[in-house]
Design a protein around this motif. Structure first.
Motif, PDB file in Angstrom:
ATOM      1  N   SER A  42      46.765  67.709  72.560  1.00  0.00           N
ATOM      2  CA  SER A  42      47.620  68.086  71.432  1.00  0.00           C
ATOM      3  C   SER A  42      48.599  66.978  71.060  1.00  0.00           C
ATOM      4  CB  SER A  42      48.391  69.366  71.767  1.00  0.00           C
ATOM      5  OG  SER A  42      49.233  69.154  72.888  1.00  0.00           O
ATOM      6  N   SER A  43      48.711  65.969  71.912  1.00  0.00           N
ATOM      7  CA  SER A  43      49.598  64.831  71.616  1.00  0.00           C
ATOM      8  C   SER A  43      48.825  63.527  71.764  1.00  0.00           C
ATOM      9  CB  SER A  43      50.815  64.839  72.543  1.00  0.00           C
ATOM     10  OG  SER A  43      50.409  64.856  73.898  1.00  0.00           O
ATOM     11  N   PRO A  44      47.851  63.318  70.891  1.00  0.00           N
ATOM     12  CA  PRO A  44      46.989  62.133  71.016  1.00  0.00           C
ATOM     13  C   PRO A  44      47.724  60.830  70.728  1.00  0.00           C
ATOM     14  CG  PRO A  44      46.602  63.231  68.922  1.00  0.00           C
ATOM     15  CD  PRO A  44      47.513  64.122  69.712  1.00  0.00           C
ATOM     16  N   GLU A  45      47.262  59.778  71.388  1.00  0.00           N
ATOM     17  CA  GLU A  45      47.724  58.413  71.110  1.00  0.00           C
ATOM     18  C   GLU A  45      46.768  57.825  70.075  1.00  0.00           C
ATOM     19  OE1 GLU A  45      50.230  56.608  72.476  1.00  0.00           O
ATOM     20  OE2 GLU A  45      50.746  57.546  74.390  1.00  0.00           O
ATOM     21  N   ILE A  46      47.312  57.432  68.918  1.00  0.00           N
ATOM     22  CA  ILE A  46      46.472  56.985  67.809  1.00  0.00           C
ATOM     23  C   ILE A  46      46.949  55.626  67.313  1.00  0.00           C
ATOM     24  CG2 ILE A  46      45.721  57.500  65.446  1.00  0.00           C
ATOM     25  CD1 ILE A  46      46.064  60.483  66.133  1.00  0.00           C
ATOM     26  N   PRO A  65      51.316  67.331  64.800  1.00  0.00           N
ATOM     27  CA  PRO A  65      52.727  66.926  64.788  1.00  0.00           C
ATOM     28  C   PRO A  65      53.210  66.259  66.072  1.00  0.00           C
ATOM     29  CG  PRO A  65      52.504  69.319  64.923  1.00  0.00           C
ATOM     30  CD  PRO A  65      51.147  68.778  64.601  1.00  0.00           C
ATOM     31  N   ASN A  66      52.466  66.415  67.165  1.00  0.00           N
ATOM     32  CA  ASN A  66      52.869  65.786  68.428  1.00  0.00           C
ATOM     33  C   ASN A  66      52.153  64.458  68.680  1.00  0.00           C
ATOM     34  OD1 ASN A  66      54.642  67.917  69.176  1.00  0.00           O
ATOM     35  ND2 ASN A  66      52.877  69.136  69.809  1.00  0.00           N
ATOM     36  N   ALA A  67      51.419  63.998  67.689  1.00  0.00           N
ATOM     37  CA  ALA A  67      50.697  62.731  67.848  1.00  0.00           C
ATOM     38  C   ALA A  67      51.680  61.564  67.997  1.00  0.00           C
ATOM     39  CB  ALA A  67      49.795  62.487  66.647  1.00  0.00           C
ATOM     40  N   LYS A  68      51.269  60.579  68.782  1.00  0.00           N
ATOM     41  CA  LYS A  68      52.025  59.343  68.948  1.00  0.00           C
ATOM     42  C   LYS A  68      51.207  58.232  68.274  1.00  0.00           C
ATOM     43  CE  LYS A  68      53.675  61.071  73.366  1.00  0.00           C
ATOM     44  NZ  LYS A  68      53.634  60.909  74.853  1.00  0.00           N
ATOM     45  N   ARG A  85      59.514  56.541  55.694  1.00  0.00           N
ATOM     46  CA  ARG A  85      58.723  57.775  55.778  1.00  0.00           C
ATOM     47  C   ARG A  85      58.846  58.428  57.155  1.00  0.00           C
ATOM     48  NH1 ARG A  85      53.510  56.732  53.241  1.00  0.00           N
ATOM     49  NH2 ARG A  85      53.701  58.560  51.906  1.00  0.00           N
ATOM     50  N   PHE A  86      58.879  57.613  58.192  1.00  0.00           N
ATOM     51  CA  PHE A  86      58.862  58.138  59.563  1.00  0.00           C
ATOM     52  C   PHE A  86      60.202  57.978  60.287  1.00  0.00           C
ATOM     53  CE2 PHE A  86      54.346  56.751  58.866  1.00  0.00           C
ATOM     54  CZ  PHE A  86      53.818  58.032  58.757  1.00  0.00           C
ATOM     55  N   LYS A  87      61.282  57.860  59.552  1.00  0.00           N
ATOM     56  CA  LYS A  87      62.570  57.582  60.190  1.00  0.00           C
ATOM     57  C   LYS A  87      63.035  58.710  61.107  1.00  0.00           C
ATOM     58  CE  LYS A  87      65.075  59.035  56.003  1.00  0.00           C
ATOM     59  NZ  LYS A  87      65.953  58.563  54.904  1.00  0.00           N
ATOM     60  N   THR A  88      62.509  59.917  60.942  1.00  0.00           N
ATOM     61  CA  THR A  88      62.890  61.028  61.825  1.00  0.00           C
ATOM     62  C   THR A  88      61.820  61.317  62.878  1.00  0.00           C
ATOM     63  OG1 THR A  88      61.935  62.684  60.312  1.00  0.00           O
ATOM     64  CG2 THR A  88      64.265  62.091  59.994  1.00  0.00           C
ATOM     65  N   HIS A  89      60.845  60.412  63.006  1.00  0.00           N
ATOM     66  CA  HIS A  89      59.757  60.606  63.965  1.00  0.00           C
ATOM     67  C   HIS A  89      59.831  59.545  65.069  1.00  0.00           C
ATOM     68  CE1 HIS A  89      57.469  63.678  61.732  1.00  0.00           C
ATOM     69  NE2 HIS A  89      57.918  63.057  60.655  1.00  0.00           N
ATOM     70  N   PRO A  90      60.423  59.868  66.199  1.00  0.00           N
ATOM     71  CA  PRO A  90      60.536  58.879  67.280  1.00  0.00           C
ATOM     72  C   PRO A  90      59.203  58.509  67.918  1.00  0.00           C
ATOM     73  CG  PRO A  90      61.270  61.048  68.020  1.00  0.00           C
ATOM     74  CD  PRO A  90      61.064  61.151  66.542  1.00  0.00           C
ATOM     75  N   SER A  91      58.165  59.297  67.645  1.00  0.00           N
ATOM     76  CA  SER A  91      56.859  59.014  68.250  1.00  0.00           C
ATOM     77  C   SER A  91      56.036  58.011  67.444  1.00  0.00           C
ATOM     78  CB  SER A  91      56.062  60.315  68.399  1.00  0.00           C
ATOM     79  OG  SER A  91      55.834  60.904  67.126  1.00  0.00           O
TER      80      SER A  91
END
Length: 223
Positions: A42-46, A65-68, A85-91
């Motif tokens: 559920s949290s794939p590394e891509i 949503p849990n993708a890194k 676009r991703f400023k709130t996504h630490p992953s």
């Protein structure tokens, strides 16, 4: 002669809003690329190669949503859009570098790319496909949402004529249309059958074209 980097830097601010008009099959094109990732976690590394403004990665995050995700691109201006676009996504990890020289330090569950690899010569595509195979975990997938050439010159001209007709009736301004014509001068598109062969030769076990709309195609390869 303008380079890929300068051309894409120059259109970075307008790039996303033009996508739906420049890609007549926009929604299916991205939907099929994303829905077939099918990661084992559920949290794939891509890894997103030639990520540009991060449009494909955004669609991936909507579904996973849990993708890194690591985004790699050589256009600083395009990546400025991605950073916002991703400023709130630490992953999300963003790297400004030519994706053909990027050094991978860990295996990924998936590698993706959209409308980027067709800027490479065939020999460089083959080299990259071999590298991507090595980047993936066992059972990992590579999905390339791409523009391709026809299997012969007849179909390449057929696709080009159709695409020009569609965008010239899309509502884009003459300047936007002319800018898109300038960008495609740098394209080095390859036919699907050749790319399927290259991916199989790289070691991928399962390879196919999942979707095709004239010169827009989604290629899938599973390790």
């Amino acid at each position: 002669m303008k380079t890929i980097e300068t051309l894409f830097n120059s259109v970075a601010r307008q790039y996303d809003k033009q996508r739906e008009k420049l890609i007549p099959c926009f929604h299916d094109f991205y939907k099929i690329a994303v829905e077939n990732l099918n990661p084992l976690t559920s949290s794939p590394e891509i890894l997103d190669l030639g990520a540009g403004t991060g449009l494909l990665s955004e669609f991936i995050l909507q579904k996973y949503p849990n993708a890194k995700i690591t985004l790699v691109d050589l256009s600083e201006k395009m990546l400025e859009i991605a950073k916002n676009r991703f400023k709130t996504h630490p992953s999300i990890h963003i790297i400004c570098q030519d994706f053909t020289t990027y050094t991978v330090t860990k295996p990924y569950d998936a590698v993706v790319s959209s409308l980027a690899i067709h800027h490479l010569e065939d020999t460089d595509k083959i080299k990259l496909y071999n590298s991507i195979f090595s980047y993936l975990k066992n059972q990992g997938v590579f999905i390339n949402a791409e523009q391709v050439s026809g299997e012969d010159e007849y179909f390449s001209k057929f696709y080009d004529t159709r695409w020009r007709y569609q965008i010239e009736n899309s509502g884009l301004t003459p300047d936007e249309i002319n800018a898109s014509y300038e960008r495609i001068k740098l394209d080095k598109r390859s036919p699907i059958l050749a790319q399927v062969t290259w991916l199989k030769n790289a070691g991928f076990k399962h390879v196919d074209c999942l979707y095709k709309y004239y010169d827009f195609a989604v290629l899938y390869a599973k390790k």
